[in-house]
Each structure stands twice: as structure tokens, then as C-alpha cells.
Motif scaffolding. Structure first.
Motif, PDB file in Angstrom:
ATOM      1  N   ALA A   1      33.601 -31.436  -8.358  1.00  0.00           N
ATOM      2  CA  ALA A   1      33.047 -31.424  -9.711  1.00  0.00           C
ATOM      3  C   ALA A   1      34.007 -32.025 -10.740  1.00  0.00           C
ATOM      4  O   ALA A   1      33.568 -32.677 -11.689  1.00  0.00           O
ATOM      5  CB  ALA A   1      32.683 -29.984 -10.103  1.00  0.00           C
ATOM      6  N   ARG A   2      35.318 -31.824 -10.546  1.00  0.00           N
ATOM      7  CA  ARG A   2      36.290 -32.306 -11.543  1.00  0.00           C
ATOM      8  C   ARG A   2      37.044 -33.540 -11.052  1.00  0.00           C
ATOM      9  O   ARG A   2      38.032 -33.949 -11.658  1.00  0.00           O
ATOM     10  CB  ARG A   2      37.279 -31.189 -11.870  1.00  0.00           C
ATOM     11  CG  ARG A   2      36.630 -29.933 -12.459  1.00  0.00           C
ATOM     12  CD  ARG A   2      37.645 -28.820 -12.660  1.00  0.00           C
ATOM     13  NE  ARG A   2      38.756 -29.262 -13.489  1.00  0.00           N
ATOM     14  CZ  ARG A   2      40.004 -28.828 -13.367  1.00  0.00           C
ATOM     15  NH1 ARG A   2      40.314 -27.950 -12.425  1.00  0.00           N
ATOM     16  NH2 ARG A   2      40.952 -29.272 -14.166  1.00  0.00           N
ATOM     17  N   GLU A   3      36.563 -34.135  -9.972  1.00  0.00           N
ATOM     18  CA  GLU A   3      37.318 -35.225  -9.363  1.00  0.00           C
ATOM     19  C   GLU A   3      37.488 -36.426 -10.290  1.00  0.00           C
ATOM     20  O   GLU A   3      38.563 -37.034 -10.339  1.00  0.00           O
ATOM     21  CB  GLU A   3      36.628 -35.671  -8.069  1.00  0.00           C
ATOM     22  CG  GLU A   3      37.363 -36.770  -7.334  1.00  0.00           C
ATOM     23  CD  GLU A   3      36.683 -37.106  -6.021  1.00  0.00           C
ATOM     24  OE1 GLU A   3      36.872 -36.355  -5.050  1.00  0.00           O
ATOM     25  OE2 GLU A   3      35.947 -38.109  -5.970  1.00  0.00           O
TER      26      GLU A   3
ATOM     27  N   SER B   1      44.664 -30.821  -6.538  1.00  0.00           N
ATOM     28  CA  SER B   1      43.358 -30.372  -7.015  1.00  0.00           C
ATOM     29  C   SER B   1      42.223 -31.266  -6.533  1.00  0.00           C
ATOM     30  O   SER B   1      41.055 -30.854  -6.541  1.00  0.00           O
ATOM     31  CB  SER B   1      43.351 -30.322  -8.549  1.00  0.00           C
ATOM     32  OG  SER B   1      43.722 -31.586  -9.090  1.00  0.00           O
TER      33      SER B   1
ATOM     34  N   ALA C   1      37.712 -36.731 -13.573  1.00  0.00           N
ATOM     35  CA  ALA C   1      38.756 -36.530 -14.584  1.00  0.00           C
ATOM     36  C   ALA C   1      40.130 -36.464 -13.934  1.00  0.00           C
ATOM     37  O   ALA C   1      41.110 -37.023 -14.460  1.00  0.00           O
ATOM     38  CB  ALA C   1      38.468 -35.247 -15.360  1.00  0.00           C
ATOM     39  N   GLN C   2      40.224 -35.808 -12.790  1.00  0.00           N
ATOM     40  CA  GLN C   2      41.507 -35.683 -12.118  1.00  0.00           C
ATOM     41  C   GLN C   2      41.975 -37.033 -11.573  1.00  0.00           C
ATOM     42  O   GLN C   2      43.172 -37.333 -11.574  1.00  0.00           O
ATOM     43  CB  GLN C   2      41.384 -34.648 -10.992  1.00  0.00           C
ATOM     44  CG  GLN C   2      41.162 -33.243 -11.523  1.00  0.00           C
ATOM     45  CD  GLN C   2      40.636 -32.297 -10.468  1.00  0.00           C
ATOM     46  OE1 GLN C   2      40.097 -32.727  -9.438  1.00  0.00           O
ATOM     47  NE2 GLN C   2      40.771 -31.011 -10.700  1.00  0.00           N
TER      48      GLN C   2
END
Length: 281
Positions: free
Chosen positions: A222-224, A211, A226-227
């Protein structure tokens, strides 16, 4: 597969779990023994003195030459090193990496623009594209593609490998040791051999979740954050099991890219390339 092939993880679910951790599994798609070998890759830094089977080097080079090469220009060469004295010097250049001395076969992968330059000289044809950064990049890419093919081939017959980027610590000294002509440069080395007892059984190191690295249609980070935290947690557990100094991947990035001293001399590589006969515009 060949009788020398390693014992490969039994199922794709197990292989994917080792590579990503249980919390970041991608969908399991098509599967075969080649993919299993690739997902089982791990860097091995301890080797038995046992020689590789006769013909192994030539087989690895055949696999390497089967890799894609830009416009079939074949901008690379390989130098096989087995002489203990030379391997000792190369290990010193690499900051004392003893596995270079241990492995029975060490291959230096060369971005080799000299061969096509000799065609230019012989035909008295000016190759106007030679001095440009694009051409140098293509030579390095060609060498990397070829080497990775060789790695997959080696691991499919039970050998283990580790890349040695530290050849770039002092590319001029490496070139002198190996007798390289102008416009050739060792991009990296590769240890090849049978893993010493206890060295091949180590865990597969987790990689970033798909992801983070896989984008569809357009780049999206955008979600990097948290990932990445999820991945750091996975790497923290891995580091604790293996007593690694940098517990998380983020900390490793900070350690590797923060201080200039972490480049170990490679910050002078542009000057070194000039000494090696490259004119890069």
C-alpha cells in the motif's frame, strides 16, 4: 578475525546508514563481525594480479558446501578458472567485462544435474523427477546458496568479489569451453581477488528500505510508491556521486526490464538449456 580481514565499519549505526541511507534506517538489533562483513559488501570490478593465498579456493568451497542444500541432493558443482586464455573467452562472452581477466580466481557455479543422472544410469533406475522444472529450480537455488556462502567467506578474509550473471549470455559456449557434461549449466560466475587500488573504497550501494521488502503476516504494498520515491532520492544522490547513467532505481528498472535487447541473448536460454541436455517440463 583473520589478519587478512578488511577494515570493517566501526559501528552498526554506520553500517546500517551506508546500506539504507539516513532516512530509512531499520531498528538496530544484535550485531557481530560476521554481520558487519555482510553489510560491508559491495561489487568490485577491478583486481590486483596478486594470487589468493594457498588453500583459499578449498576454504571457499568448504564454506559453500556448508550451505543448505535441498534434501542433501547437492545439485551443484564449481569450476575454478585461472587460465588467462579461458578467462579471456569468458570475459568476451560476458560482454567484455575485463575484471574477469584481471581477477586471479574465477569460479563458475554450475547447476549440476549430471552427477545424479550418472547415478540413475549406473543403477538402471529411472529418476522420474529429473525432467521437471522444480528439480531444475532446486539445482539453481542450491548453486546460489553455495556461492553466497563462498562470497561471505571470501570477504571475511579481505578478498573482494563480483557475480557475473552474463555467463548466461551464451551458456552453450560456456559449457563447451569448460567441458561440461549434459544436464549441467553455469548459472553465474564469480570474480575473487584483492581489489585494485581505489576499487574497494567505493561506497556501499543503498538498498530498498526494509519497509518495501519486509512484510509481516501478509503482503502489503500500500505504501510502496511513496517509499520507492524516498529510495529513488537516495539512489539519485548515490548515482550523482558515481556518475551513473540511471539516476534512480526506478529508471534502472525501466532500462533493464523494458527493452528485450537488455537481455543480451538470454531470451534464448530455454533453447540453450535444451541443447545442454535439459528436458524441463
Amino acid at each position: 578475525m583473520d589478519s587478512l580481514a578488511p577494515a570493517i565499519i566501526g559501528t552498526k549505526a554506520e553500517a546500517l546508514t551506508q546500506r539504507y541511507g539516513a532516512d530509512a534506517l531499520p531498528p538496530a538489533g544484535p550485531w557481530n563481525e560476521t554481520i558487519a562483513v555482510m553489510l560491508d559488501h559491495r561489487s568490485v570490478r577491478g583486481y590486483k594480479p596478486d594470487p589468493v593465498p594457498p588453500g583459499t579456493l578449498e576454504t571457499l568451497i568448504a564454506a559453500a558446501q556448508s550451505a543448505a542444500t535441498s534434501s542433501n541432493m547437492q545439485w551443484w558443482s564449481a569450476i575454478a578458472v585461472t587460465d588467462p586464455a579461458k578467462k579471456k573467452v569468458l570475459a568476451e562472452i560476458a560482454g567484455g567485462q575485463k575484471h574477469i581477466e584481471q581477477c586471479p580466481l574465477y569460479i563458475c557455479w554450475v547447476a549440476d544435474m549430471s552427477r545424479n543422472q550418472r547415478i540413475s544410469d549406473a543403477t538402471k533406475t529411472e529418476f522420474e523427477t529429473m525432467p521437471w522444472l522444480e528439480t531444475f529450480m532446486v539445482a539453481c537455488i542450491d548453486a546460489a546458496l553455495a556461492a553466497q556462502n563462498a562470497v561471505v567467506a571470501a570477504e571475511s578474509i579481505g578478498l573482494r568479489t563480483v557475480y557475473i550473471g552474463a555467463m548466461r549470455n551464451d551458456p552453450v559456449r560456456v559449457a563447451e569451453l569448460l567441458g561440461l557434461p549434459p544436464q549441467s549449466f553455469v548459472v553465474f560466475g564469480l570474480c575473487v581477488g584483492y581489489a585494485a587500488d581505489g576499487k574497494a573504497e567505493g561506497e556501499v550501494k543503498p538498498r530498498l528500505p526494509q519497509s518495501i521488502v519486509l512484510h509481516k503476516e501478509r503482503y502489503d504494498a500500500a505504501r510502496e510508491t511513496a517509499q520507492r520515491a524516498t529510495y529513488d532520492a537516495e539512489m539519485s544522490k548515490f548515482s550523482a556521486r558515481h556518475e551513473l547513467q540511471a539516476a534512480t532505481w526506478t529508471q534502472r528498472v525501466l532500462n533493464r526490464l523494458g527493452p528485450l535487447k537488455s537481455m543480451n541473448g538470454r531470451e534464448t536460454i530455454r533453447a540453450s538449456l535444451k541443447k545442454l541436455g535439459f528436458e524441463i517440463r
